[in-house]
Scaffold this motif. Structure first.
Motif, PDB file in Angstrom:
ATOM      1  N   GLU A 178      41.470  44.891  40.511  1.00  0.00           N
ATOM      2  CA  GLU A 178      42.330  45.613  39.570  1.00  0.00           C
ATOM      3  C   GLU A 178      42.414  47.111  39.795  1.00  0.00           C
ATOM      4  O   GLU A 178      41.403  47.790  39.913  1.00  0.00           O
ATOM      5  CB  GLU A 178      41.843  45.354  38.145  1.00  0.00           C
ATOM      6  CG  GLU A 178      41.949  43.889  37.744  1.00  0.00           C
ATOM      7  CD  GLU A 178      41.465  43.636  36.337  1.00  0.00           C
ATOM      8  OE1 GLU A 178      41.676  44.478  35.468  1.00  0.00           O
ATOM      9  OE2 GLU A 178      40.843  42.580  36.128  1.00  0.00           O
ATOM     10  N   GLN A 205      53.218  51.422  40.110  1.00  0.00           N
ATOM     11  CA  GLN A 205      53.829  50.603  41.155  1.00  0.00           C
ATOM     12  C   GLN A 205      53.643  49.101  40.935  1.00  0.00           C
ATOM     13  O   GLN A 205      54.267  48.291  41.599  1.00  0.00           O
ATOM     14  CB  GLN A 205      53.225  50.973  42.530  1.00  0.00           C
ATOM     15  CG  GLN A 205      53.324  52.448  42.877  1.00  0.00           C
ATOM     16  CD  GLN A 205      54.759  52.904  42.994  1.00  0.00           C
ATOM     17  OE1 GLN A 205      55.514  52.396  43.812  1.00  0.00           O
ATOM     18  NE2 GLN A 205      55.148  53.853  42.149  1.00  0.00           N
ATOM     19  N   ASN A 206      52.734  48.732  40.056  1.00  0.00           N
ATOM     20  CA  ASN A 206      52.439  47.301  39.902  1.00  0.00           C
ATOM     21  C   ASN A 206      52.382  46.879  38.439  1.00  0.00           C
ATOM     22  O   ASN A 206      51.347  46.452  37.943  1.00  0.00           O
ATOM     23  CB  ASN A 206      51.133  46.936  40.626  1.00  0.00           C
ATOM     24  CG  ASN A 206      49.950  47.776  40.170  1.00  0.00           C
ATOM     25  OD1 ASN A 206      50.106  48.884  39.666  1.00  0.00           O
ATOM     26  ND2 ASN A 206      48.758  47.247  40.338  1.00  0.00           N
ATOM     27  N   PRO A 207      53.523  47.004  37.740  1.00  0.00           N
ATOM     28  CA  PRO A 207      53.511  46.748  36.295  1.00  0.00           C
ATOM     29  C   PRO A 207      53.718  45.294  35.898  1.00  0.00           C
ATOM     30  O   PRO A 207      54.363  45.023  34.890  1.00  0.00           O
ATOM     31  CB  PRO A 207      54.689  47.601  35.815  1.00  0.00           C
ATOM     32  CG  PRO A 207      55.658  47.507  36.937  1.00  0.00           C
ATOM     33  CD  PRO A 207      54.848  47.444  38.197  1.00  0.00           C
ATOM     34  N   SER A 208      53.195  44.349  36.658  1.00  0.00           N
ATOM     35  CA  SER A 208      53.372  42.947  36.277  1.00  0.00           C
ATOM     36  C   SER A 208      52.242  42.123  36.870  1.00  0.00           C
ATOM     37  O   SER A 208      51.500  42.597  37.730  1.00  0.00           O
ATOM     38  CB  SER A 208      54.707  42.413  36.794  1.00  0.00           C
ATOM     39  OG  SER A 208      54.606  42.180  38.184  1.00  0.00           O
ATOM     40  N   PHE A 209      52.140  40.882  36.410  1.00  0.00           N
ATOM     41  CA  PHE A 209      51.105  39.994  36.947  1.00  0.00           C
ATOM     42  C   PHE A 209      51.337  39.682  38.416  1.00  0.00           C
ATOM     43  O   PHE A 209      50.428  39.238  39.113  1.00  0.00           O
ATOM     44  CB  PHE A 209      51.068  38.688  36.157  1.00  0.00           C
ATOM     45  CG  PHE A 209      50.387  38.790  34.829  1.00  0.00           C
ATOM     46  CD1 PHE A 209      49.133  39.368  34.715  1.00  0.00           C
ATOM     47  CD2 PHE A 209      50.983  38.289  33.678  1.00  0.00           C
ATOM     48  CE1 PHE A 209      48.488  39.454  33.485  1.00  0.00           C
ATOM     49  CE2 PHE A 209      50.345  38.371  32.449  1.00  0.00           C
ATOM     50  CZ  PHE A 209      49.099  38.956  32.346  1.00  0.00           C
ATOM     51  N   VAL A 210      52.563  39.905  38.902  1.00  0.00           N
ATOM     52  CA  VAL A 210      52.830  39.645  40.320  1.00  0.00           C
ATOM     53  C   VAL A 210      51.954  40.545  41.175  1.00  0.00           C
ATOM     54  O   VAL A 210      51.382  40.109  42.173  1.00  0.00           O
ATOM     55  CB  VAL A 210      54.320  39.884  40.656  1.00  0.00           C
ATOM     56  CG1 VAL A 210      54.576  39.714  42.145  1.00  0.00           C
ATOM     57  CG2 VAL A 210      55.203  38.949  39.856  1.00  0.00           C
ATOM     58  N   ASP A 211      51.831  41.799  40.763  1.00  0.00           N
ATOM     59  CA  ASP A 211      51.094  42.732  41.605  1.00  0.00           C
ATOM     60  C   ASP A 211      49.900  43.392  40.933  1.00  0.00           C
ATOM     61  O   ASP A 211      49.177  44.135  41.576  1.00  0.00           O
ATOM     62  CB  ASP A 211      52.039  43.775  42.188  1.00  0.00           C
ATOM     63  CG  ASP A 211      52.853  43.186  43.327  1.00  0.00           C
ATOM     64  OD1 ASP A 211      52.250  42.503  44.176  1.00  0.00           O
ATOM     65  OD2 ASP A 211      54.081  43.363  43.350  1.00  0.00           O
ATOM     66  N   TYR A 212      49.700  43.155  39.652  1.00  0.00           N
ATOM     67  CA  TYR A 212      48.427  43.525  39.034  1.00  0.00           C
ATOM     68  C   TYR A 212      47.678  42.202  38.881  1.00  0.00           C
ATOM     69  O   TYR A 212      47.906  41.445  37.947  1.00  0.00           O
ATOM     70  CB  TYR A 212      48.634  44.203  37.671  1.00  0.00           C
ATOM     71  CG  TYR A 212      47.335  44.759  37.099  1.00  0.00           C
ATOM     72  CD1 TYR A 212      47.043  46.109  37.183  1.00  0.00           C
ATOM     73  CD2 TYR A 212      46.405  43.913  36.505  1.00  0.00           C
ATOM     74  CE1 TYR A 212      45.847  46.616  36.674  1.00  0.00           C
ATOM     75  CE2 TYR A 212      45.204  44.405  36.005  1.00  0.00           C
ATOM     76  CZ  TYR A 212      44.938  45.753  36.085  1.00  0.00           C
ATOM     77  OH  TYR A 212      43.746  46.247  35.590  1.00  0.00           O
ATOM     78  N   ARG A 213      46.830  41.915  39.834  1.00  0.00           N
ATOM     79  CA  ARG A 213      46.168  40.617  39.850  1.00  0.00           C
ATOM     80  C   ARG A 213      44.897  40.661  39.024  1.00  0.00           C
ATOM     81  O   ARG A 213      44.160  41.642  39.054  1.00  0.00           O
ATOM     82  CB  ARG A 213      45.816  40.210  41.289  1.00  0.00           C
ATOM     83  CG  ARG A 213      46.993  40.194  42.237  1.00  0.00           C
ATOM     84  CD  ARG A 213      48.068  39.225  41.818  1.00  0.00           C
ATOM     85  NE  ARG A 213      47.617  37.840  41.851  1.00  0.00           N
ATOM     86  CZ  ARG A 213      48.372  36.812  41.464  1.00  0.00           C
ATOM     87  NH1 ARG A 213      49.595  37.022  41.012  1.00  0.00           N
ATOM     88  NH2 ARG A 213      47.895  35.593  41.512  1.00  0.00           N
ATOM     89  N   ILE A 214      44.654  39.608  38.279  1.00  0.00           N
ATOM     90  CA  ILE A 214      43.368  39.454  37.599  1.00  0.00           C
ATOM     91  C   ILE A 214      42.745  38.144  38.072  1.00  0.00           C
ATOM     92  O   ILE A 214      43.423  37.300  38.669  1.00  0.00           O
ATOM     93  CB  ILE A 214      43.504  39.475  36.060  1.00  0.00           C
ATOM     94  CG1 ILE A 214      44.298  38.269  35.549  1.00  0.00           C
ATOM     95  CG2 ILE A 214      44.159  40.779  35.600  1.00  0.00           C
ATOM     96  CD1 ILE A 214      44.265  38.122  34.021  1.00  0.00           C
TER      97      ILE A 214
END
Lengths: 160, 297, 784
Positions: free
Chosen positions: C691, C701-710
């Motif tokens: 994260e 740059q990464n405001p979604s689950f696509v690119d903010y991985r948990i």
């Protein structure tokens, strides 16, 4: 804006709903039918909180148009218990402590139910794979996975 | 995804034509404002982001043949455009003859997304990262396209023009993808490097397919397709040549992997740097080729 | 220790009682904020937000938006001049003169549908004059940085926060203990390191939701996904210039909080808009993307550590500098700065220590509380330095910790003494379970295996007088209704509340219900559900309320039976006398009382017990030295250990095992405690591996689950163990202290230490992505 009249079976009940073209199945369940157990976590098919069964297969209901659902059969979390009797999966989630905030729980239950329907005796890896589309921020997943294992054992024992 | 991503889908009109011809005609007449869609897993997201603003979404899922999955011992495999990835992955014909395809499907997003996601949709999005595209390229997939002038066939290898760009014209509907019989005795693997163990988009994807081939000096023909490392999914021709001409040894595989890395033209993005990607093309190509070589052994 | 009379073997405290809310949650019946049905009068709100990190607002034209059919109201900052903020009132509800981060609210719309509200946003015209942004806290703290809050000197501020007017430093917390400068020459080893901890998001699966309704009388009701209904009542009322009694907050189930739903954030927007459409409920739901852009973030940190020890490994000196990237508004983040300051020694006794912890305004998202409240960030670096120091003097890292860790009576960084603590036991449990000192072979030739361990401490970070209250009342059937103002975010506090109330009163757990949803009109006051303070603080209030009810009941029975109270007890819902062996079930007396003999009337009456709790012993700290008698209420301590593998070909990390051991004083519900340890471990692991909010020029740059991985179900380790250590807290109910946050505090450094053990590299901060690990190995020549 175009509207569509659809006939749909939800948790065994037949419904007729008029929906606008841009309404998702998730919105229809939550707003038109007040089945708010199906949760909105991202509206992008990523978190799995809105997962429901569509003709027996799990879908992200935020990624399905309501207008497409004429003639389909939907099962939501509200349809898992038999009257007042919890399903083995629901019982197992209670027993193992797989529930914390509860927001991912409906989607997790639906995905797990679909897994056990297609694979009554899944391995741990298969359980983890089947739940990869259901994000949970509270539990660390371990107790959820335990619950699915426990429910599988109950079901296998019941059908033996 | 942006700060202004819409909470819901913007307005459009949902259209469900009764026949292919009707669908194609509608799409042609409304060029620029109508889009066909299958599972919608990509289209809906891009509409919420405001990148796509179609006036009409044309549902082509229930049209003739779109849901067929057929295997013919002579002609090979045909997968209707609307057949979802879970169905492909579970189909006995696919598991028996094209297991690589099933393997690739299983790496896409999540099970519930794959109930809607389709291979043809994956292809039509023309994302450089499409997980199933490598396998489709290596199995020499051919697209069945219904256009205003009737049906036509188009090989997948010449289909992609750039990120999100294909040879499709207004009125075109891809109805199926067809694969010839796979090469005798072939083995394949798809190695996907994501940030998470599963479900992520690929930082690098390497698909490898190998088979015995008497026409090659080495006795084997290996092919490698690369995703997320070039504007379009890429078949690294140099790998094939290298391993066709040289005896298959660990060194030859290393050299082929190096050639694969050389063929890639990755960029820096939010998922990974060009430097890392280029490194990984080499490492994972070697890993994939070794795995296939072991399976062939 | 508050030790209510033990109720024989029926006490549910210490038992693994099932969650009180689980059945509702597994059937879909549990109601969350977005599930409440408001009918046709409901309006939908959307927010116009700044696309710039820093700019002056020259002009806002809302004429076209107001004219759009279906639009009911458009509001801007012009209408709301009041400041708002928890510890430092430094923000407006809507921006008035300038915007300070991408996402800053500029205007709000209420319309009859979400779609119309969205269209209206496009019609709002805002003219900006761009200003240079501050994008780094160290730069921001310097003299050459543009000033982001020229009015800092005028803001209302809590008396333990020290803003530096004329700078971007909104709080400077100092520790000066011993003689640091003189101590370095006595050190046999010194480690100096710099770490950069990125911003991360809390990522509850439920985004923020608020529905506000303003009556024509001006009374306000707010329904929200909230950790802090009472704080919201207070702060929103203050900002709007109305009486707190006119503000009511109703808080249904919360779909995860982790801190981001504490204090006030977007809720004030919904209330502000609702004031312009009286009589209509106005709903604001953040999209997942907005959640990433605009919800409280865990603020970034640039941390410098210098740590030294003598030849025997005894810690002698520490010099720490923390630059917190507080973001555009630091109303809450200023206290993260303070907490990390008064905890800056880590869980160690260090005789000489100097710390400067600065909260710096930047043009980044707004920093706020997140699980751990500064501790995960600070420990991330500190616990790596400890490993490096141990290595330098050739001492085992666990032995080093055994030697230096806080024990009961140790001298603390703020000058006071450590209360009884089980930290040494936690170290033994974690080290033993992970098999410390034994190296297992890797699972494949291309992998390397390693183990790492880290310690932590954390105190509830809150004002010295944060209070709790509770009531209990009994129904005709003898069942117990417990009123609380704390919130269940998933941690299980309603269950624990019921267990404590049952035990303290003497009724079966099964007969207890908790009066929810929390509603500031009917529920008793609770400061906030934060700081892992509820089991301890609210628990004490519940025990006091139960004791109060118990006293009322026993007085009635004592008079009726003419027996002294000492003879009586309440067991399993029945009042009994040890002496006369009489008994009467509670249901026979808790509403109507008991009859006097011979028709002479009645005694007793409906039973309502009330109780509260507030710590009264927390003292201030000297602003120049950070020294004082008692900085905090207590510290929870613990240890984590991990075993992992690094893939040499890709840099990927696979966490094989995770072990947690924490001293919780007393586990009221051991399985819920373990669940906190597991969940916290995986959240900590997720922050360690995946994260970061990738901010470029202030733009996410990464405001979604696509690119903010948990972390997903496939990433969580298969082997997770949790150990409970119980060294009682003197003022905790049954000795309990908190555990909610602590379990993600030591995870980052435990993983970092294990990576070093496996492949010999150290990175300057998380996340330890495959790419960073691989390229570091490549640059170090470990792989090629």
């Amino acid at each position: 804006m175009a509207f569509h009249k659809i006939n749909i079976t939800v948790n065994g009940a037949q419904e007729q709903v008029v929906v606008p073209s841009n309404m998702t199945l998730m919105q229809m369940l939550r707003e038109s039918l007040a089945l708010t157990g199906t949760k909105n976590g991202c509206s992008a098919g990523e978190c799995g909180a809105c997962t429901a069964l569509m003709n027996g297969e799990p879908v992200n209901t935020c990624m399905v148009l309501a207008a497409e659902c004429d003639g389909v059969e939907i099962v939501t979390v509200e349809g898992l218990a038999d009257d007042n009797r919890l399903s083995p999966l629901q019982e197992a989630m209670l027993a193992t402590g797989g529930v914390q905030c509860g927001f991912c729980t409906p989607g997790v239950l639906i995905s797990s139910r679909a897994l056990l329907d297609r694979n009554p005796n899944p391995s741990e890896d298969e359980i983890r794979e089947a739940l990869v589309g259901n994000l949970c921020r509270c539990t660390g997943y371990v107790r959820i996975i335990e619950a699915v294992k426990a429910a599988a054992r109950t079901q296998v024992a019941a059908s033996a | 995804m942006t700060l202004d991503t819409h909470p819901t889908l913007p307005e459009f009109e949902y259209i469900r034509p009764a026949t292919l011809a009707e669908a194609s005609d509608f799409l042609a007449r409304h060029a620029g404002e109508a889009r066909p869609f299958l599972g919608g897993t990509d289209v809906f997201v891009r509409m919420r982001d405001g990148f796509l603003t179609p006036r009409y979404l044309v549902d082509v899922k229930r049209l003739d043949g779109m849901n067929d999955l057929r295997f013919d011992p002579q002609a090979g495999l045909t997968i209707g455009a609307a057949v979802n990835m879970n169905r492909v992955a579970a189909a006995p014909e696919v598991q028996a003859h094209y297991p690589l395809l099933a393997e690739a499907c299983r790496t896409v997003a999540s099970y519930q997304l794959r109930t809607r996601a389709t291979i043809v949709g994956n292809i039509c999005n023309a994302s450089p990262a499409g997980d199933t595209i490598g396998a489709c390229l290596l199995f020499d997939g051919v697209l069945h396209i219904q256009g205003v002038d009737g049906p036509r066939l188009e090989p997948l290898k010449s289909f992609f023009l750039g990120p999100g760009k294909t040879t499709l014209k207004p009125g075109d509907i891809v109805t199926a993808i067809q694969f010839p019989l796979p090469p005798q005795g072939c083995q394949g693997t798809y190695i996907k490097l994501g940030r998470n163990k599963l479900s992520d988009l690929s930082i690098v994807g390497v698909t490898a397919l190998g088979c015995p081939d008497a026409a090659c000096a080495s006795g084997y023909r290996f092919r490698v397709a690369l995703t997320s490392v070039a504007p379009v999914p890429l078949v690294a021709g140099a790998v094939e040549t290298c391993l066709a001409e040289n005896p298959i040894t660990p060194d030859a595989i290393q050299e082929a992997a190096r050639l694969a890395a050389e063929a890639s033209t990755p960029i820096d993005d939010v998922r990974g740097s060009a430097r890392y990607r280029k490194q990984m093309v080499g490492k994972l190509s070697a890993r994939a080729l070794n795995a296939v070589w072991r399976k062939l052994g | 220790m508050v030790e209510p009379k033990v109720q024989g073997n029926i006490s549910p405290v210490g038992e693994n009682k099932p969650r009180i809310d689980a059945r509702e949650k597994v059937t879909g019946a549990a109601v969350y904020a977005d599930d409440i049905q408001f009918g046709n009068g409901l309006l939908h709100a959307r927010i116009k937000r700044s696309p710039h990190p820093h700019a002056l607002i020259k002009k806002i034209d809302v004429t076209k938006a107001r004219a759009l059919p279906g639009v009911k109201a458009v509001v801007t900052g012009e209408d709301f001049p009041g400041y708002i903020g928890l510890y430092l009132q430094d923000r407006y509800i809507f921006c008035r003169d300038r915007v300070r981060y991408v996402g800053d609210p500029v205007a709000g719309v209420a319309a009859s549908s979400v779609e119309i509200a969205e269209q209206a946003l496009d019609l709002i015209e805002v003219e900006y004059e761009l200003l240079p942004p501050v994008l780094d806290p160290e730069f921001g703290a310097g003299a050459e940085a543009p000033l982001l809050h020229p009015d800092l000197g005028k803001y209302v501020v809590a008396n333990f926060i020290f803003p530096q007017a004329g700078t971007n430093i909104s709080n400077h917390f100092k520790i000066r203990k011993g003689d640091v400068d003189g101590a370095w020459e006595q050190c046999a080893a010194v480690v100096e390191r710099k770490y950069r901890i990125p911003h991360i998001q809390h990522v509850p699966i439920e985004t923020h939701v608020a529905i506000a309704k303003v009556e024509v009388t001006g009374e306000i009701t707010l329904w929200g996904s909230s950790q802090s209904p009472f704080a919201q009542r207070n702060l929103i009322a203050q900002s709007m210039g109305i009486s707190q009694s006119k503000m009511r907050v109703i808080a249904p189930f919360v779909g995860g909080g982790f801190g981001c739903k504490a204090g006030v954030s977007m809720e004030a927007l919904a209330v502000a808009i609702a004031t312009k459409v009286k009589g209509h409920p106005v709903k604001l739901v953040l999209t997942r993307e907005e959640e990433f852009y605009t919800a409280f973030v865990r603020q970034g940190l640039v941390a410098y550590f210098k740590i030294g020890c003598d030849a025997q490994g005894r810690l002698l000196a520490m010099e720490n500098k923390f630059y917190w990237d507080g973001g555009a508004y630091t109303e809450y983040g200023v206290n993260v700065t303070r907490a990390s300051g008064y905890s800056s020694s880590g869980p160690y006794e260090v005789p000489n220590i100097k710390t400067d912890s600065c909260c710096v305004y930047t043009n980044h998202p707004v920093g706020g509380p997140m699980r751990g409240f500064g501790m995960p960030e600070m420990h991330a670096g500190l616990e790596q330095c400890i490993d490096e120091l141990a290595l330098q003097i050739k001492m085992d890292a666990v032995d080093f910790r055994r030697l230096n860790c806080l024990k009961t009576g140790s001298s603390l960084v703020t000058g006071s003494r450590m209360h009884p603590t089980g930290l040494p036991q936690c170290i033994e449990k974690a080290a033993d379970a992970i098999g410390w000192g034994r190296k297992a072979p890797a699972s494949a030739p291309n992998k390397r295996r390693g183990k790492g361990l880290a310690l932590m401490w954390k105190a509830p970070a809150m004002p010295p007088n944060a209070g709790s209250s509770a009531w209990v009342e009994l129904a005709e059937d003898g069942s117990l209704n417990v009123g609380v103002g704390g919130q269940d975010l998933g941690q299980g506090v309603f269950t624990v509340a019921a267990q404590m109330a049952a035990a303290a009163l003497g009724v079966p757990y099964e007969s207890v219900r908790v009066a929810i949803p929390v509603d500031t009109r009917y529920s008793p006051y609770e400061w906030q559900t934060v700081a892992s303070r509820l089991t301890w603080s609210m628990g004490n209030a519940i025990v006091n309320a139960a004791k109060d009810a118990r006293r009322q009941i026993l007085e009635t029975v004592s008079a009726a039976w003419e027996e002294p109270i000492e003879n009586l007890d309440i067991v399993n819902g029945v009042v009994i006398s040890f002496k006369s062996e009489k008994e009467v079930p509670l249901k026979n007396l808790v509403i109507y009382g008991l009859p006097k003999p011979d028709g002479q009337g009645w005694r007793g009456g409906p039973i309502v017990g009330r109780g509260n709790f507030m710590p009264t012993y927390v003292t201030g700290l000297d602003p120049e030295t950070g020294q004082g008698e008692r900085a905090v209420v207590h510290y929870t301590t613990g240890a984590q250990a991990v075993e992992l593998e690094v893939d040499l070909e890709t840099g990927r990390i696979d966490i094989l095992r995770g072990v947690s051991a924490f001293d919780v004083g007393k586990a009221i519900n051991p399985e819920l405690v373990k669940a906190q340890m597991e969940g916290g471990f995986v959240q900590g692991m997720s922050s360690a591996l995946f994260e970061s909010l990738q901010l470029k020029g202030g733009v996410l740059q990464n405001p979604s689950f696509v690119d903010y991985r948990i972390a997903t179900s496939t990433d969580a380790p298969k082997d997770l163990e949790a150990f409970i250590v119980e060294v009682p807290q003197d003022d905790g109910p049954w000795g309990a202290r908190g555990i909610g946050e602590h379990s993600m505090v030591p995870t980052i450094p435990a993983i970092a230490n294990a990576i070093y053990d496996a492949v010999g590299i150290r990175l300057d901060g998380p996340p330890f992505t495959a790419e960073k690990v691989y390229l570091a190995m490549l640059d170090a020549g470990i792989v090629k």
